[in-house]
Each structure stands twice: as C-alpha cells, then as structure tokens.
Design an enzyme around this catalytic site. Structure first.
Site, short mmCIF file in Angstrom:
data_model
loop_
_atom_site.label_atom_id
_atom_site.label_comp_id
_atom_site.label_asym_id
_atom_site.label_seq_id
_atom_site.Cartn_x
_atom_site.Cartn_y
_atom_site.Cartn_z
N ASP A 13 110.81 -113.17 130.83
CA ASP A 13 110.89 -112.62 129.46
C ASP A 13 110.51 -111.14 129.50
OD1 ASP A 13 110.77 -112.41 126.56
OD2 ASP A 13 110.41 -114.56 126.51
N HIS A 16 113.07 -108.17 129.93
CA HIS A 16 113.67 -107.44 128.79
C HIS A 16 112.88 -106.15 128.54
CE1 HIS A 16 116.28 -110.77 127.59
NE2 HIS A 16 115.25 -111.60 127.46
N HIS A 193 107.15 -122.01 122.98
CA HIS A 193 107.26 -120.63 123.48
C HIS A 193 107.22 -119.70 122.27
CE1 HIS A 193 109.42 -117.50 126.10
NE2 HIS A 193 109.82 -117.10 124.89
N HIS A 195 106.71 -115.75 120.31
CA HIS A 195 106.78 -114.28 120.38
C HIS A 195 105.86 -113.74 119.29
CE1 HIS A 195 109.74 -113.19 123.45
NE2 HIS A 195 110.21 -114.41 123.24
N TYR A 284 116.55 -112.36 117.42
CA TYR A 284 116.20 -112.47 118.84
C TYR A 284 115.33 -111.32 119.32
CZ TYR A 284 118.47 -115.89 121.74
OH TYR A 284 118.77 -117.02 122.43
C1 LIG Z 1 118.02 -114.39 126.04
C2 LIG Z 1 117.14 -115.43 126.61
C3 LIG Z 1 115.82 -115.41 125.87
O1 LIG Z 1 115.09 -114.24 126.21
C4 LIG Z 1 115.04 -116.66 126.19
C5 LIG Z 1 113.74 -116.61 125.49
O2 LIG Z 1 112.71 -116.33 126.10
C6 LIG Z 1 113.68 -116.78 124.05
O3 LIG Z 1 114.67 -117.23 123.44
O4 LIG Z 1 112.64 -116.46 123.48
MN LIG Z 2 111.21 -115.41 124.83
#
Ligand SMILES: CC[C@H](O)CC(=O)C(=O)O
Ligand SMILES: [Mn+2]
Length: 337
Positions: A13, A16, A193, A195, A284
């Site tokens: 991750d 990115h 998961h 963010h 995203y």
């Molecule tokens: C583009 C894949 C993405 O980064 C996977 C991920 O970690 C997410 O969806 O949070």
């Molecule tokens: Mn992610």
C-alpha cells in the site's frame, strides 16, 4: 479469542505513497526490521498488486519480483504475501510470486465483483498458498451485498475475507455493523483494512476487532495511500494496553518506524486537504497523487476532481477517468469565467 494476526502493508500500500519507487535495499531494510519485530505477514508488491507497473497505474522503479525475492530472503519468521487484482495481475504472475517464495495471496476485487476472484483463489489453494478475499471499497455496498460477496469469496476457498475501507470513508458504526454481519454469516477468518483519511483508522480497526475481525492490516509510520493505514506501531501499542496479544515487539516497531521508514518517506504522513477529501467523498486512496498531478496540469483544485470522482462512483481500474474529469472541470471553468 483467536490470536490477532497483523499484515504489514507499507511495502505494498505504501508503494502508492512512494510513487512505486521502492528499491531492493529499502525493501530489505524494512523487511529485516519487520521480521525482527515478529510481524506475521508482510505484503510486498506494486501498490496496485502484481502486474501493476504500467503507465496507467504508475511504473515501478524496480521489478516487483526482485522486491518480493529480497523480502523472502530477509524474512525467516514473517511470511511474505502478495496482492493480486484480477485483470491487472494474472495467474502467471501468481505462480511466479509463489515460485519465489510468497506464501499468501490476497485477491482483491471491487466489493460487488467477487466472482472475478474465483480462478485466482482456486489456483492459489492448489499451489498450497494461504488465501484471502479482499473486498475493496466496502463502504459502497450495503451490509447484505457485502455478506453475499464475502460468501462467494469463502466458497472459492478464501481462508480469510477482508472488508477493505479503500477510501477511508467508513464511520465506526458502519464498521461494527459490517464486521458483525460478516462474522455471523461466515466460518472463515474476517479481516479489516483501514485508511486514515478521516482520522478513524485506529478507532475503526478497534471496532472491527470488537466485532470479530482477527486479521488486521497496518502500515508502519502510516506509509500507505492517502493518509495511510492504521499505523502499525500505534496499533500494537493500543492493543497491548487493551491486553490483546499481537506477538509483535513494540520497541522494535517504533525503532523501525523512526530510524528506517521515516527517512525514506517522500512526505511526512498527515491528513492533508486531499487525503481528507478522499475520506469525505468516498474515493480510492490511491487516486490522491493521480488527482494532484491532473489538478496541476489543468490548473484546477484537486479537491474538485476528487469530489466529482466520488459523485460518479469511479472505482479502481478507472484511473483514466481522473484526467477526463479534470479536463471536463477545466473546460467548465473556462466557460463560466
Ligand atoms: C488499488 C489497490 C488498492 O490499493 C488495494 C487497497 O489497499 C485498498 O483498496 O485499500
Ligand atoms: Mn489500502
């Protein structure tokens, strides 16, 4: 309680946030530290998973197989995992990753498209790998849809199914509701998961654990897309205070974060106006840097691009829409001036 197992995602991750510029030496040093801290799983790949190094998603500085190989060499405790998005990564990529030592694959699909993961999960199972179904953008699906898709992942052989808050848009009550429903409906492990775009990564992760998630992602120093993930060393400290066993050495994680990871980061991880907009608009996290580049090119506010992407429900794989939307907004601005 089943022991909580943390997967460290900074080497995937975080790719990115590093604009996919990881070197073999950086991966070796970070893996060495994570392995010494006894982190159970370390995910290594391009940010968009195996095969992600393209003009569309961003070219990697180093071939990801070399990065995976280096991580495998450094880890005698931690298992190396890879991410695969069907359509970006192929069965061939999966077999290659397995051949060089990857022990777990996380097959990632949009939350309503689990069916495209079938052949990848089945192949991974036949290879003897540990398997994870990774349902991205989970905030976009109502609870019953998420459960339906998670059951598909389970039926294809996933040992664990994750609710992935790709946009960092979920609120604690939504996490609780969704994880509880998954726990009630499935027999396999449930993962979460986060963010940190709304500043909720640790809080939401705790809500997920409270409702039955036993597989959790974190990124050391929050080195992940957008405002990063649940910061691993912070999570370990909080869980230790709650007497939840992770098996991870807190001091070693702190030292790794401070001495090895912080110095290589392109910017300090914080909730910037663009990261915050990701969470607010439900976009995203990996779109942030693409939107910032497009904003510069068309001389518009990157937040306007992100808000518009959110309205149109643009999802992973549609990165080309970022430039389209920026061009449209720039044209509209010209018309109204
Ligand atoms: C583009 C894949 C993405 O980064 C996977 C991920 O970690 C997410 O969806 O949070
Ligand atoms: Mn992610």
């Amino acid at each position: 309680m089943t022991q909580l197992k943390i997967t460290e995602v900074a080497l995937r991750d975080g790719s990115h946030a590093m604009s996919h510029q990881y070197t073999v030496e950086q991966v070796r040093n970070i893996t060495k530290g994570l392995n010494a801290a006894r982190v159970p799983y370390i995910e290594v790949a391009h940010g968009d998973g195996l095969g992600g190094s393209t003009i569309q998603y961003g070219l990697s500085k180093t071939d990801e197989l070399k990065l995976i190989e280096a991580a495998v060499e450094e880890a005698d405790f931690s298992k190396i995992a890879v991410l695969l998005l069907p359509g970006i990564g192929t069965i061939q990529d999966l077999k290659e990753a397995h051949r060089i030592g990857a022990k777990m694959v996380r097959v990632a699909t949009h939350v309503t498209e689990a069916d495209v993961a079938k052949q990848h999960l089945e192949t991974a199972k036949n290879l003897g790998m540990e398997t994870v179904g990774f349902l991205m953008m989970s905030h976009m699906a109502p609870v019953d849809k998420l459960v339906e898709q998670a059951k598909l992942m389970e039926s294809y052989g996933a040992d664990t199914v994750y609710a992935v808050d790709s946009a960092g848009a979920m609120l604690p009550y939504e996490v609780s509701e969704k994880i509880k429903a998954l726990r009630d409906a499935l027999t396999v492990n449930i993962g979460y998961h986060a963010h940190n775009n709304l500043g909720l990564a640790i809080g939401n992760t705790l809500a997920a654990i409270e409702h039955g998630a036993t597989r959790i992602d974190g990124s050391v120093r929050a080195l992940g897309a957008g405002a990063g993930n649940a910061q691993t060393e912070v999570l370990v400290a909080v869980l230790e205070k709650m007497e939840v066993e992770t098996g991870i050495d807190l001091y070693k994680m702190m030292d790794l974060a401070e001495e090895v990871v912080a110095p290589i980061m392109q910017t300090t991880q914080e909730i910037t106006k663009d990261s915050l907009t990701l969470g607010y608009a439900g976009v995203y996290s990996s779109f942030r840097l693409h939107a910032e580049r497009a904003a510069k090119k068309f001389n518009i506010d990157s937040r306007d691009i992100l808000i518009e992407l959110g309205k149109r429900e643009i999802v992973g794989g549609q990165e080309d829409m970022i430039v389209d939307v920026a061009a449209e907004l720039a044209q509209k601005n010209q018309v109204t001036v």
